[in-house]
Design a protein around this motif. Structure first.
Motif, short mmCIF file in Angstrom:
data_model
loop_
_atom_site.label_atom_id
_atom_site.label_comp_id
_atom_site.label_asym_id
_atom_site.label_seq_id
_atom_site.Cartn_x
_atom_site.Cartn_y
_atom_site.Cartn_z
N LYS A 1 2.67 43.80 -48.12
CA LYS A 1 1.59 42.86 -48.42
C LYS A 1 0.27 43.56 -48.27
O LYS A 1 0.02 44.27 -47.31
CB LYS A 1 1.67 41.67 -47.47
CG LYS A 1 2.93 40.83 -47.61
CD LYS A 1 2.93 39.69 -46.64
CE LYS A 1 4.20 38.86 -46.79
NZ LYS A 1 4.22 37.74 -45.84
N TRP A 2 -0.66 43.36 -49.26
CA TRP A 2 -1.95 44.03 -49.19
C TRP A 2 -2.91 43.30 -48.27
O TRP A 2 -3.77 43.90 -47.63
CB TRP A 2 -2.55 44.10 -50.60
CG TRP A 2 -1.84 45.12 -51.46
CD1 TRP A 2 -0.74 45.81 -51.15
CD2 TRP A 2 -2.22 45.49 -52.77
NE1 TRP A 2 -0.38 46.64 -52.18
CE2 TRP A 2 -1.27 46.46 -53.21
CE3 TRP A 2 -3.25 45.09 -53.64
CZ2 TRP A 2 -1.36 47.05 -54.47
CZ3 TRP A 2 -3.32 45.68 -54.88
CH2 TRP A 2 -2.39 46.67 -55.29
N PHE A 3 -2.84 42.04 -48.20
CA PHE A 3 -3.83 41.27 -47.44
C PHE A 3 -3.10 40.27 -46.54
O PHE A 3 -2.05 39.76 -46.90
CB PHE A 3 -4.78 40.51 -48.37
CG PHE A 3 -5.47 41.41 -49.35
CD1 PHE A 3 -5.02 41.49 -50.65
CD2 PHE A 3 -6.56 42.17 -48.96
CE1 PHE A 3 -5.66 42.32 -51.55
CE2 PHE A 3 -7.18 42.98 -49.86
CZ PHE A 3 -6.73 43.08 -51.17
N GLY A 4 -3.70 39.95 -45.37
CA GLY A 4 -3.19 38.91 -44.49
C GLY A 4 -1.95 39.33 -43.75
O GLY A 4 -1.50 40.48 -43.80
N GLY A 5 -1.39 38.42 -43.00
CA GLY A 5 -0.17 38.71 -42.27
C GLY A 5 -0.45 39.11 -40.84
O GLY A 5 -1.48 39.70 -40.52
N ARG A 6 0.50 38.77 -39.97
CA ARG A 6 0.33 39.06 -38.55
C ARG A 6 0.31 40.55 -38.27
O ARG A 6 -0.43 41.03 -37.42
CB ARG A 6 1.49 38.39 -37.79
CG ARG A 6 1.41 38.55 -36.27
CD ARG A 6 2.43 37.65 -35.59
NE ARG A 6 2.39 37.84 -34.15
CZ ARG A 6 3.09 38.76 -33.49
NH1 ARG A 6 3.93 39.53 -34.17
NH2 ARG A 6 3.00 38.87 -32.17
N ALA A 7 1.10 41.36 -39.00
CA ALA A 7 1.15 42.81 -38.79
C ALA A 7 -0.20 43.45 -39.05
O ALA A 7 -0.63 44.35 -38.31
CB ALA A 7 2.23 43.43 -39.68
N ALA B 1 4.34 44.21 -36.27
CA ALA B 1 3.38 43.60 -35.35
C ALA B 1 3.68 44.00 -33.91
O ALA B 1 2.76 44.24 -33.11
CB ALA B 1 3.42 42.08 -35.50
N GLY B 2 4.95 44.08 -33.55
CA GLY B 2 5.29 44.45 -32.18
C GLY B 2 4.84 45.85 -31.82
O GLY B 2 4.29 46.10 -30.74
N THR B 3 5.08 46.79 -32.75
CA THR B 3 4.67 48.18 -32.50
C THR B 3 3.15 48.28 -32.40
O THR B 3 2.60 48.97 -31.55
CB THR B 3 5.18 49.09 -33.62
OG1 THR B 3 6.62 48.99 -33.69
CG2 THR B 3 4.78 50.53 -33.37
#
Length: 476
Positions: free
Chosen positions: A69-75, A156-158
């Motif tokens: 994904k290029w934009f947004g997201g928790r990561a 996201a965890g890393t």
């Protein structure tokens, strides 16, 4: 000792420091420079593809099967927060490194000047801080190398773990920087003293050089005037090795030693210059003293010849006790004058050879001999004069002494009903002593000289009592 420098050879202020024992990941930095991150990188890759392939790629990108994904997201949020933590840690690392560099210059300044226990403790404490700085720097670099925040598959965890480790590293760097700042503040007195001495160093060395130059110039001027100055030249030559050590610098001999040497050289050279400039005046003074003392010696020779007639009159008119101690005056006066004339001749020779210290010492000896002769010759004539006066009218001497005693007695009784025994006893003794001296004048051949010495002794005793009374009342 070595003096501090403001920067290291080949090292700019902003350069990254490679610390001993600490590994820096270069792959991470090269990766960040080699490829743009995120959607921009993907777009650049697509634009370089052939048109058919580009069409297929774009079609797949807008379908549900895209690789990232290029934009947004928790990561992406966690990635951004981790990057912020990484930037903050890098800034803390740079600040700590800069502070350590500046403090190292201060420590080198102190060690170049000061070898006191306090300075040695400061060096040891700085070394301990250096070890701690290496440890927290290694923790920071390990955290940076452990996480590639530009990875496509960073989850996201890393990213969260990376942010935590980088934040912890930043906190350690910040606390260490604070401890380093507190240590630097504590160095204020030592650093101020060291900087003061370093600021004095160059002017002190220059003053020493100028003093040596002035002494050399003055010595050359004296020689051109035809005067020898071998002693001054030898003293100036002994300062040559000291100048060599000054030119070798504080780096070889130490700042305190160089400062002390510069001040000593300047002081000794200034003394030589003053003596050299005064040498013509000194030569003229010695010439004047030679003439003056020779004239005085001739006059004393004449006066010494007049002692014998004085002694003859003393023998004829007064008892033996009045003149026995003057019997050898003529012989001693003649011997002293002969010695003075011999020393004068030696002083003249020393003057001609320009041995100025010898000439001065010999003239001092001549003066002492002539003074002694003058006193002994004068003693004979003074004795006759005083004996004539007391033989003619002893009452004047008696009244003078009694007045001194009565005046002291009145002072002792002032403000008191009875006198202090410490004051009364010597005054009473003085009265008895005077009375006995007066009684000694009776008879056919009175000892007038004993009478005069007794009255003089009484007046001295009375004067001591008066002085004691005034001191006690003045301090009350």
């Amino acid at each position: 000792m070595t003096t501090a420098t403001n920067e290291r050879p080949g090292e700019a202020r902003g350069a990254t420091v490679q610390r001993p024992g600490v590994r820096r990941s270069r792959a991470q930095g090269s990766r960040r420079r080699a490829r743009p991150a995120g959607p921009l990188r993907d777009l650049l890759v697509l634009t370089l593809l052939p048109v058919p392939v580009l069409t297929a790629a774009l079609s797949g990108a807008f379908s549900a099967g895209g690789t990232r994904k290029w934009f947004g997201g928790r990561a992406e949020t966690q990635r951004a927060q981790a990057q912020e933590a990484k930037d903050a840690a890098a800034a803390a690392f740079y600040e700590l490194d800069t502070a350590q560099r500046d403090l190292r210059i201060s420590i080198e300044t102190i060690t170049a000047v000061d070898d006191s226990p306090a300075a040695r403790r400061a060096v040891g404490d700085f070394q301990q801080l250096g070890t701690r700085i290496d440890e927290v720097s290694a923790q920071y670099i390990t955290a940076v190398d452990a996480h590639d925040l530009d990875r496509d598959d960073l989850d996201a965890g890393t990213a969260s773990r990376a942010r935590g480790e980088l934040t912890a590293a930043k906190d350690q760097l910040t606390r260490t920087k604070q401890d380093l700042d507190r240590f630097a503040q504590g160095l204020g007195p030592l650093l101020g003293k060291a900087e003061t001495q370093l600021a004095r160093l160059a002017p002190a060395v220059e003053r020493a050089r100028q003093a040596l130059l002035a002494a050399t110039t003055a010595l050359d001027g004296v020689r051109q005037a035809g005067l020898k100055a071998d002693d001054l030249a030898a003293r100036l030559a002994r300062l040559g090795p000291e100048l060599t050590r000054l030119n070798q610098g504080a780096g070889q001999h130490g700042v305190p030693e160089t400062l002390e040497r510069a001040e000593r050289v300047a002081r000794d050279a200034e003394t030589i210059r003053v003596e050299a400039e005064r040498l013509p005046e000194k030569a003229a003074e010695i010439d004047h003293r030679l003439v003056s003392l020779r004239t005085r010696a001739q006059a004393l020779t004449t006066r010494a010849g007049q002692v014998e007639p004085v002694l003859s009159e003393l023998r004829r008119r007064f008892s033996a006790a009045c003149w026995q101690d003057l019997q050898r005056v003529p012989d001693l006066a003649g011997e002293n004058v002969r010695q003075a004339e011999t020393k004068l001749a030696e002083a003249r020779t020393a003057r001609d050879e320009q041995r100025w210290p010898d000439a001065t010492a010999l003239l001092s000896t001549v003066r002492a001999l002539l003074n002694s002769t003058d006193e002994s010759v004068s003693a004979a004539s003074d004795r006759l004069q005083r004996l004539n006066a007391v033989a003619k009218d002893p009452q004047q001497e008696i009244d003078r002494t009694r007045f001194a005693i009565r005046d002291a007695q009145r002072l002792a009784m002032t403000g008191r009903a009875t006198p202090d025994p410490r004051h009364a006893r010597p005054l009473d003794d003085s009265v008895g002593r005077l009375d006995r001296a007066v009684e000694g004048l009776e008879g056919r051949h009175p000892d007038y000289w004993h009478f005069l010495t007794e009255t003089e002794a009484v007046r001295q005793t009375v004067a001591r009592v008066v002085s004691l009374i005034r001191e006690e009342r003045g301090g009350a």
